[in-house]
Design an enzyme around this catalytic site. Structure first.
Site, short mmCIF file in Angstrom:
data_model
loop_
_atom_site.label_atom_id
_atom_site.label_comp_id
_atom_site.label_asym_id
_atom_site.label_seq_id
_atom_site.Cartn_x
_atom_site.Cartn_y
_atom_site.Cartn_z
N ASN A 165 0.84 -1.18 0.00
CA ASN A 165 0.00 0.00 0.00
C ASN A 165 0.90 1.25 0.00
O ASN A 165 2.12 1.16 -0.02
CB ASN A 165 -0.94 -0.03 1.20
CG ASN A 165 -2.27 0.65 0.93
OD1 ASN A 165 -2.30 1.67 0.24
ND2 ASN A 165 -3.34 0.09 1.45
N HIS B 37 23.30 -0.63 12.37
CA HIS B 37 24.58 0.01 12.70
C HIS B 37 25.16 -0.64 13.95
O HIS B 37 24.43 -1.17 14.78
CB HIS B 37 24.37 1.51 12.95
CG HIS B 37 23.73 2.20 11.78
ND1 HIS B 37 24.47 2.64 10.70
CD2 HIS B 37 22.44 2.49 11.50
CE1 HIS B 37 23.65 3.18 9.81
NE2 HIS B 37 22.42 3.10 10.27
N GLY C 12 -0.80 -1.52 8.77
CA GLY C 12 -0.23 -0.21 8.52
C GLY C 12 0.70 0.27 9.61
O GLY C 12 0.49 0.02 10.79
N LYS D 35 11.67 -9.56 16.85
CA LYS D 35 12.04 -10.98 16.95
C LYS D 35 11.18 -11.78 16.00
O LYS D 35 10.10 -11.33 15.58
CB LYS D 35 11.84 -11.47 18.38
CG LYS D 35 12.77 -10.82 19.36
CD LYS D 35 12.68 -11.44 20.73
CE LYS D 35 13.81 -10.85 21.53
NZ LYS D 35 13.62 -10.58 22.85
N ARG E 40 4.56 -9.13 19.86
CA ARG E 40 4.54 -10.46 20.49
C ARG E 40 3.29 -11.18 20.03
O ARG E 40 2.31 -10.57 19.61
CB ARG E 40 4.59 -10.35 22.00
CG ARG E 40 3.42 -9.60 22.60
CD ARG E 40 3.54 -9.47 24.12
NE ARG E 40 2.54 -8.58 24.65
CZ ARG E 40 1.24 -8.84 24.74
NH1 ARG E 40 0.77 -9.98 24.34
NH2 ARG E 40 0.41 -7.96 25.26
#
Length: 187
Positions: free
Chosen positions: A84, A114, A141, A165, A179
């Site tokens: 989108n 970084h 979104g 994760k 999660r």
């Protein structure tokens, strides 16, 4: 000795100001400018641009401009994938996206990262970790997908989530950090 591009693709520290990869980013930026300036009725022109920008895309890739990426060639995209408005894919490392995956507006996919050590970071070197997003995934979104993450097939990521994760297949996951909220019902 490895080139800076070889280091980049291997996930090692590399110099992002290297001429070869800077030139390749410039080529991608020029194609993105064409894509983002194109009109909805310029279907053939958009198709030509997308083939040049993302050569490893399956049939039916649909990007709703504006869209942004670093290189394009590091994206391996399945069939009938939809992005989108206003999505960003920092494809310094490989971004693998399964077929029929949907991205809501403003989704950000970041392979670039970084060093945590300030002295290394001050050198200007950076590195990247690949991202894999399975088939039939829906990413809501304004979600952010962080470096090195894998999202399993058929999972749903809630809007505004920050995925730091791996997320398994067949779950609804949301939040910051993202999660698992629940397993999705089998059909």
């Amino acid at each position: 000795m490895k080139t800076e591009k070889e280091k980049m693709l291997a996930g090692e520290l590399y110099d992002p100001l290297d001429k070869q990869i800077s030139d390749e980013r410039l080529q991608a930026r020029l194609l993105l400018k064409e894509l983002n300036d194109s009109r909805e009725d310029q279907v053939e022109e958009r198709s030509r641009i997308l083939k040049a920008l993302i050569p490893h895309a399956g049939e039916g890739l649909w990007l709703q401009p504006p869209f942004y990426c670093d290189y394009g060639y590091n994206m391996i995209v399945g069939e009938r994938v939809f992005f989108n408005f206003n999505c960003v894919v920092l494809d310094v490392a490989e971004v693998r996206i399964g077929s029929r995956t949907l991205f809501g507006p403003n989704v950000q996919v970041y392979t670039a990262t970084h060093p945590m050590d300030h002295r290394e970071r001050a050198s200007g070197l950076e590195y990247a970790k690949p991202i894999t997003i399975g088939e039939d995934v829906w990413i809501g979104g304004s979600a952010v997908i962080c470096p090195g993450v894998t999202i399993g097939d058929r999972s749903v990521i809630g809007a505004g989530s920050v995925v730091t994760k791996d997320i398994p297949a067949d779950v609804f996951a949301a939040g910051n950090p993202c999660r698992v909220i629940r397993k999705l019902k089998e059909v």
